[in-house]
Design a protein around this motif. Structure first.
Motif, PDB file in Angstrom:
ATOM      1  N   THR A 178      -7.449  21.798  22.785  1.00  0.00           N
ATOM      2  CA  THR A 178      -7.229  21.199  21.470  1.00  0.00           C
ATOM      3  C   THR A 178      -6.471  22.050  20.459  1.00  0.00           C
ATOM      4  OG1 THR A 178      -9.479  21.875  20.928  1.00  0.00           O
ATOM      5  CG2 THR A 178      -9.158  19.569  21.565  1.00  0.00           C
ATOM      6  N   ALA A 179      -6.285  23.342  20.730  1.00  0.00           N
ATOM      7  CA  ALA A 179      -5.548  24.136  19.733  1.00  0.00           C
ATOM      8  C   ALA A 179      -4.780  25.269  20.384  1.00  0.00           C
ATOM      9  CB  ALA A 179      -6.506  24.699  18.677  1.00  0.00           C
ATOM     10  N   SER A 180      -3.733  25.687  19.714  1.00  0.00           N
ATOM     11  CA  SER A 180      -2.978  26.860  20.158  1.00  0.00           C
ATOM     12  C   SER A 180      -3.813  28.116  19.899  1.00  0.00           C
ATOM     13  CB  SER A 180      -1.672  26.953  19.365  1.00  0.00           C
ATOM     14  OG  SER A 180      -1.189  28.280  19.377  1.00  0.00           O
ATOM     15  N   PRO A 181      -3.801  29.082  20.821  1.00  0.00           N
ATOM     16  CA  PRO A 181      -4.548  30.328  20.594  1.00  0.00           C
ATOM     17  C   PRO A 181      -4.082  31.048  19.330  1.00  0.00           C
ATOM     18  CG  PRO A 181      -3.503  30.312  22.788  1.00  0.00           C
ATOM     19  CD  PRO A 181      -3.116  29.043  22.122  1.00  0.00           C
ATOM     20  N   TYR A 182      -2.854  30.788  18.891  1.00  0.00           N
ATOM     21  CA  TYR A 182      -2.375  31.459  17.681  1.00  0.00           C
ATOM     22  C   TYR A 182      -3.075  30.967  16.418  1.00  0.00           C
ATOM     23  CZ  TYR A 182       1.154  34.335  19.785  1.00  0.00           C
ATOM     24  OH  TYR A 182       1.784  35.313  20.499  1.00  0.00           O
ATOM     25  N   LYS A 183      -3.734  29.836  16.522  1.00  0.00           N
ATOM     26  CA  LYS A 183      -4.458  29.350  15.352  1.00  0.00           C
ATOM     27  C   LYS A 183      -5.775  30.097  15.159  1.00  0.00           C
ATOM     28  CE  LYS A 183      -4.378  25.073  13.001  1.00  0.00           C
ATOM     29  NZ  LYS A 183      -4.197  23.632  12.913  1.00  0.00           N
ATOM     30  N   PHE A 184      -6.307  30.623  16.261  1.00  0.00           N
ATOM     31  CA  PHE A 184      -7.614  31.308  16.212  1.00  0.00           C
ATOM     32  C   PHE A 184      -7.546  32.591  17.037  1.00  0.00           C
ATOM     33  CE2 PHE A 184      -8.076  26.717  16.015  1.00  0.00           C
ATOM     34  CZ  PHE A 184      -8.775  26.541  14.834  1.00  0.00           C
ATOM     35  N   PRO A 185      -6.701  33.552  16.621  1.00  0.00           N
ATOM     36  CA  PRO A 185      -6.444  34.723  17.468  1.00  0.00           C
ATOM     37  C   PRO A 185      -7.620  35.703  17.554  1.00  0.00           C
ATOM     38  CG  PRO A 185      -5.223  34.872  15.393  1.00  0.00           C
ATOM     39  CD  PRO A 185      -5.876  33.536  15.402  1.00  0.00           C
ATOM     40  N   VAL A 186      -8.499  35.698  16.548  1.00  0.00           N
ATOM     41  CA  VAL A 186      -9.518  36.747  16.447  1.00  0.00           C
ATOM     42  C   VAL A 186     -10.446  36.797  17.664  1.00  0.00           C
ATOM     43  CG1 VAL A 186     -11.493  37.569  15.078  1.00  0.00           C
ATOM     44  CG2 VAL A 186      -9.413  36.772  13.948  1.00  0.00           C
ATOM     45  N   CYS A 187     -10.760  35.630  18.223  1.00  0.00           N
ATOM     46  CA  CYS A 187     -11.639  35.574  19.383  1.00  0.00           C
ATOM     47  C   CYS A 187     -11.102  36.382  20.553  1.00  0.00           C
ATOM     48  CB  CYS A 187     -11.750  34.141  19.868  1.00  0.00           C
ATOM     49  SG  CYS A 187     -13.141  33.321  19.216  1.00  0.00           S
ATOM     50  N   PHE A 188      -9.812  36.427  20.676  1.00  0.00           N
ATOM     51  CA  PHE A 188      -9.208  37.126  21.808  1.00  0.00           C
ATOM     52  C   PHE A 188      -9.032  38.606  21.502  1.00  0.00           C
ATOM     53  CE2 PHE A 188      -5.745  38.680  24.446  1.00  0.00           C
ATOM     54  CZ  PHE A 188      -6.075  38.174  25.688  1.00  0.00           C
ATOM     55  N   ILE A 189      -8.552  38.920  20.301  1.00  0.00           N
ATOM     56  CA  ILE A 189      -8.152  40.304  20.018  1.00  0.00           C
ATOM     57  C   ILE A 189      -9.230  41.113  19.316  1.00  0.00           C
ATOM     58  CG2 ILE A 189      -5.688  39.742  19.909  1.00  0.00           C
ATOM     59  CD1 ILE A 189      -5.982  39.730  16.843  1.00  0.00           C
ATOM     60  N   LYS A 193     -11.951  41.746  15.802  1.00  0.00           N
ATOM     61  CA  LYS A 193     -11.855  41.599  14.344  1.00  0.00           C
ATOM     62  C   LYS A 193     -11.069  42.704  13.638  1.00  0.00           C
ATOM     63  CE  LYS A 193     -15.795  38.629  13.412  1.00  0.00           C
ATOM     64  NZ  LYS A 193     -16.939  38.645  14.335  1.00  0.00           N
ATOM     65  N   ASN A 194     -10.620  43.727  14.368  1.00  0.00           N
ATOM     66  CA  ASN A 194     -10.066  44.898  13.675  1.00  0.00           C
ATOM     67  C   ASN A 194      -8.564  44.882  13.487  1.00  0.00           C
ATOM     68  OD1 ASN A 194     -12.712  45.857  13.775  1.00  0.00           O
ATOM     69  ND2 ASN A 194     -12.365  46.673  15.835  1.00  0.00           N
ATOM     70  N   HIS A 195      -8.016  43.717  13.262  1.00  0.00           N
ATOM     71  CA  HIS A 195      -6.558  43.641  13.130  1.00  0.00           C
ATOM     72  C   HIS A 195      -6.168  42.846  11.898  1.00  0.00           C
ATOM     73  CE1 HIS A 195      -6.230  45.177  17.256  1.00  0.00           C
ATOM     74  NE2 HIS A 195      -7.246  44.393  17.510  1.00  0.00           N
ATOM     75  N   LYS A 196      -6.940  43.001  10.834  1.00  0.00           N
ATOM     76  CA  LYS A 196      -6.742  42.186   9.636  1.00  0.00           C
ATOM     77  C   LYS A 196      -5.279  42.169   9.192  1.00  0.00           C
ATOM     78  CE  LYS A 196      -9.282  39.887   6.493  1.00  0.00           C
ATOM     79  NZ  LYS A 196      -9.238  38.553   7.046  1.00  0.00           N
ATOM     80  N   GLY A 197      -4.738  40.971   9.057  1.00  0.00           N
ATOM     81  CA  GLY A 197      -3.356  40.827   8.620  1.00  0.00           C
ATOM     82  C   GLY A 197      -2.340  40.984   9.742  1.00  0.00           C
ATOM     83  N   LYS A 198      -2.794  41.461  10.891  1.00  0.00           N
ATOM     84  CA  LYS A 198      -1.863  41.684  12.020  1.00  0.00           C
ATOM     85  C   LYS A 198      -2.299  40.901  13.260  1.00  0.00           C
ATOM     86  CE  LYS A 198       0.908  45.456  10.938  1.00  0.00           C
ATOM     87  NZ  LYS A 198       1.321  44.703   9.742  1.00  0.00           N
TER      88      LYS A 198
END
Ligand SMILES: *Cc1c(COP(=O)(O)O)cnc(C)c1O
Length: 486
Positions: A422-433, A435-440
């Motif tokens: 239902t969604a592109s991973p780019y819409k919810f990237p935090v689950c994959f990468i 939480k330590n990439h705020k803004g990036k």
């Protein structure tokens, strides 16, 4: 071919009226009085493009639209706004078939219906010879809001007001909404959750005083939420299309049964799958996949709907819902279209926060299997799928994958299984990468996976924030009045 209200069998309207009204009177939902059968045998079915199939499936359901009108709506909706020319491609990964519904302009499956709804509505306006302005009131858990604004922006004769939970959507969802251009679009954050927003919106639809005020100013409300049957009808199409691709790729024989797993919130997407089945698509089990807000899992397991429980803001926010509006449409079938029984269940839900099915009603739900995924499990599934195949899925899709795997353990004779993505991973990237990439987040996901960054995401940072209003949930009606200058 007419639509009847779940709450009043004497309220029967044409398709165009049902779409314009959004909600039936007394809070009822419109249902097709009967479902046509779509023949899938024969080579014709296999050769159809998405657009051709869309026409074939929607035409009998939109009986008062002319061929020319409907074909125009379809061609304006499903074109190069979608970055994949198949519109809804099927992607095989191991034993799973992901039906990718996120190649539209806002990167979530809501585009599948919301790119056509504005055209269906403006066509309906002309047919009904209504010269009123349509005011779309919408509650969103994050994706509907953006997709609806994208669809309705600068569409003549319409205005759209979107309410979203200000602390309940992803950063990218929020940015997508707050940068939306359009003379006729408004976005407002509320301090409550999606259910609060949806409840208030429904109350405004039923508010007679408000209705009169709008009328005096030549306006009427309608809905872009999946309570509007105009949202569900276009969603039936991609179930047929996914099935067609399975046959064309030689994965199944024409007529062979499949299972489908659907990440579920407001019960709209999966209900469209149920309707596809009623229209003749060979689906065996519909797998209703929830996140930690697992009110539906409990409902299918026990026949009791219990909405009074803790609400969790999770990593799959578009499914953070405790009152799944479209379940009313399924209930209507379970109670044999008995309006008074349905009304009494809905009153129980409003008054005491729960309702309980009778044994004979509950026994009719066998085509549904329900399960849920915890947040940690969602993160694990995303990693596992990626490590195995290099394929990245978003957290909502991961819920469907996890529950599909649970279901497989119970299956005696395994069928092919389609996972609705239902969604592109780019819409919810935090689950994959993490939480330590705020803004990036976007860059990090790209570096890790080399998955191409969708253009609309790339552009997001350079767009100005156009809306800053946050209000209390109790102020929603006042806000609508002032935005409409009433
Ligand atoms: C809306 C949404 C869902 C839930 O769909 P419903 O029709 O509300 O059940 C699942 N995933 C994503 C990404 C969504 O936007």
């Amino acid at each position: 071919m007419l639509y009847q209200s779940t709450r009043d069998k004497n309220e029967r309207v044409t398709a165009s009226k049902a779409i314009l009204n959004g909600l039936a009177s007394e809070g009822g939902l419109y249902i097709p009085e009967e479902f046509p059968t779509i023949p899938i045998t024969g080579t014709n079915f296999l050769q159809q493009t998405y657009q051709e199939l869309a026409y074939e499936i929607m035409q009998p359901l939109l009986a008062d639209f002319s061929e020319e009108e409907l074909k125009k709506c379809i061609s304006k909706a499903y074109n190069d706004k979608f970055t994949d020319k198949k519109i809804a491609p099927l992607n095989k990964q191991g034993a799973d078939y992901y039906l990718e519904l996120f190649h539209g302009p806002t990167l979530a499956f809501k585009d599948m219906a919301l790119s056509i709804l504005p055209y269906l509505m403006t066509t309906a306006l002309k047919k009904q010879e209504v010269d009123q302005e349509i005011v779309i009131l919408t509650a969103t858990s994050g994706d509907t809001g953006k997709a609806a604004m994208e669809g309705f922006a600068d569409v003549e004769g319409t205005k759209i007001i979107v309410f979203y939970p200000k602390d309940g959507v992803s950063d990218i969802q929020k940015k997508q909404m707050l940068t939306q251009k359009g003379e006729n679009t408004f976005v407002v954050g509320i301090d409550g959750n999606f259910d609060d927003a949806q409840t208030s919106v429904k109350q405004m639809f039923e508010d007679q005083e408000l209705k009169q005020m709008l009328n005096q100013h030549n306006m009427q409300f309608s809905s872009a939420n999946s309570i509007n049957i105009g949202r569900l009808i276009p969603q039936i199409v991609y179930y047929f299309y996914g099935y067609q691709q399975l046959v064309k790729k030689g994965e199944i024989e024409l007529g062979e049964k499949i299972n489908v797993s659907v990440p579920t919130g407001n019960f709209g997407n999966i209900l469209a799958g149920h309707y596809a089945k009623k229209m003749g698509l060979p689906i065996s089990q519909l797998i209703c996949a929830s996140n930690r807000n697992k009110v539906l899992t409990d409902f299918f397991d026990t026949g009791s709907y219990l909405k009074n429980r803790d609400f969790f803001v999770t990593n799959s926010p578009s499914m953070d819902i405790l009152v799944s509006s479209n379940l009313e449409r399924l209930l209507f079938e379970l109670v044999n279209k008995d309006n008074s029984r349905l009304i009494s269940l809905m009153h129980d839900l409003n008054r005491q926060g729960n309702y309980h099915l009778l044994e004979i009603e509950k026994n009719k739900m066998g085509e549904f299997y329900a399960g849920f995924a915890e947040e940690r499990e969602i993160e694990e599934v995303i990693q596992q799928v990626y490590e195995k195949s290099g394929y990245v899925i978003d957290p909502h899709t991961a819920v469907a994958k996890k529950v599909a795997d649970d279901y497989r353990k119970t299956e005696k004779e395994p069928l092919k299984l389609m996972i609705v993505s239902t969604a592109s991973p780019y819409k919810f990237p935090v689950c994959f990468i993490g939480k330590n990439h705020k803004g990036k987040e976007v860059e990090t996901l790209h570096e890790k996976t080399q998955l191409p960054i969708p253009k609309v995401i790339e552009e997001l940072n350079s767009l100005p924030i156009l809306y800053k209003t946050n209000i209390k949930t109790s102020g929603m009606k006042q806000t609508v009045l002032s935005l409409l200058n009433l």
